[in-house]
Design a protein around this motif. Sequence first.
Motif, PDB file in Angstrom:
ATOM      1  N   GLU A 113       0.711  -1.366  -0.099  1.00  0.00           N
ATOM      2  CA  GLU A 113       0.129   0.051   0.052  1.00  0.00           C
ATOM      3  C   GLU A 113       0.996   1.158   0.065  1.00  0.00           C
ATOM      4  OE1 GLU A 113      -2.715   0.061   3.589  1.00  0.00           O
ATOM      5  OE2 GLU A 113      -4.145  -1.236   2.169  1.00  0.00           O
TER       6      GLU A 113
ATOM      7  N   GLU B 187       0.291   5.346   0.884  1.00  0.00           N
ATOM      8  CA  GLU B 187      -0.643   6.385   1.233  1.00  0.00           C
ATOM      9  C   GLU B 187       0.164   7.652   0.751  1.00  0.00           C
ATOM     10  OE1 GLU B 187      -1.699   9.092   5.369  1.00  0.00           O
ATOM     11  OE2 GLU B 187      -0.695   7.181   5.464  1.00  0.00           O
TER      12      GLU B 187
ATOM     13  N   THR C  64      -5.051   6.418  -0.353  1.00  0.00           N
ATOM     14  CA  THR C  64      -4.228   5.457  -0.267  1.00  0.00           C
ATOM     15  C   THR C  64      -4.780   4.314  -1.210  1.00  0.00           C
ATOM     16  OG1 THR C  64      -4.276   5.695   2.047  1.00  0.00           O
ATOM     17  CG2 THR C  64      -3.958   3.510   1.269  1.00  0.00           C
TER      18      THR C  64
ATOM     19  N   THR D 100      -3.337   0.450  -3.426  1.00  0.00           N
ATOM     20  CA  THR D 100      -2.292  -0.630  -3.696  1.00  0.00           C
ATOM     21  C   THR D 100      -1.634  -0.639  -4.792  1.00  0.00           C
ATOM     22  OG1 THR D 100      -4.146  -1.821  -2.124  1.00  0.00           O
ATOM     23  CG2 THR D 100      -2.725  -3.323  -3.459  1.00  0.00           C
TER      24      THR D 100
ATOM     25  N   ARG E 286       3.351  -1.178   3.781  1.00  0.00           N
ATOM     26  CA  ARG E 286       2.823   0.274   3.304  1.00  0.00           C
ATOM     27  C   ARG E 286       4.134   1.368   3.374  1.00  0.00           C
ATOM     28  NH1 ARG E 286      -2.542   2.063   4.750  1.00  0.00           N
ATOM     29  NH2 ARG E 286      -2.437   4.512   4.935  1.00  0.00           N
TER      30      ARG E 286
ATOM     31  N   THR F 225       4.446   5.738   3.132  1.00  0.00           N
ATOM     32  CA  THR F 225       3.687   7.022   3.394  1.00  0.00           C
ATOM     33  C   THR F 225       4.557   7.903   2.383  1.00  0.00           C
ATOM     34  OG1 THR F 225       2.643   6.502   5.368  1.00  0.00           O
ATOM     35  CG2 THR F 225       2.668   8.805   4.624  1.00  0.00           C
TER      36      THR F 225
END
Length: 310
Positions: free
Chosen positions: A224, A226, A233, A235, A305, A307
């Motif tokens: 993921e 963000e 957000t 994938t 994930r 960011t």
Amino acid sequence: MDMIIHERRDEADGVVSLTLGCARGGELPAWAPGAHVDVHLAEGLVRQYSLCSDPADRTRWRLGVLREPASRGGSEHVFDKLHGGDIVSVGAPRNHFALEPSARYVFVAGGIGITPILPMIAAAEAAGADWTLLYGGRSRSSMAFVEELTRYGDRVRFAPQDEVGLLDLAGLLATPRRDTLVYACGPAPMLDAVDALMAGWSPGSLRVERFTPKVVATGSEAFEVEFASSGVTVTVPPDRSILTVAEEAGIPALWSCREGTCGTCETPLLAGRAEHRDSLLTDEERADQTTLFICVSRAEKGCGRLTLDL
């Protein structure tokens, strides 16, 4: 910005230089040795070329262009379509190959890789640093800017392959040197050999610029991302890049090469750990985990994930 070609000059077999100035007159943006610019050659055709003139001259920029036998259209357009008096659109300078202060430099150039090295040599000379250049090419006639470099005397060693064989990189780099930075630009096999020979040098001693992407491992798991500034957000599947997914989500992102060599899509990394697949960052910059290039970089295995400030 729109720029006019003041001069097109044959520099060697298969190499031309373009000297550019602002079409409206006035000063050009400041730049430092190692910088390159995006040149918009045709609709959707953008290529990066190193600035190889004098950074102190704010009226003109010089680019060196090699005619690639397997051109994807860029060098072919330059050689066949661009002439003195033509107008081209050129982006602002970017620099991921900056010359850092050092008491001693070793410069290694192969073929058109001499272009970013030229202003570095001038800067090292002006700073009173100790420096040498090993410059190789297929033949002397294919090596650009040779006459310009002869003024430096025996600090420059020319090594045409048809006269002396392959570059003696082992003799140059096998013994680590303190207080020395090595700057190398040229074909991938040459850069890989330099990298391997310098395994025993102090970290950060080697800086390279690649014209083609470094070969990296393929394959990855989904993760993921963000986009913190956009509040979105998404994938990223194994077969797509962060850049592609961002575009599909309507998130504006700058890009040029899509292969991790130009630096246009550099994006701050706010959280998570990236697997860097670019050809730009140093080992120290990769370890910092503060930035990544969204056209090629992915999340580290086990990091689900990232960011980003985008």
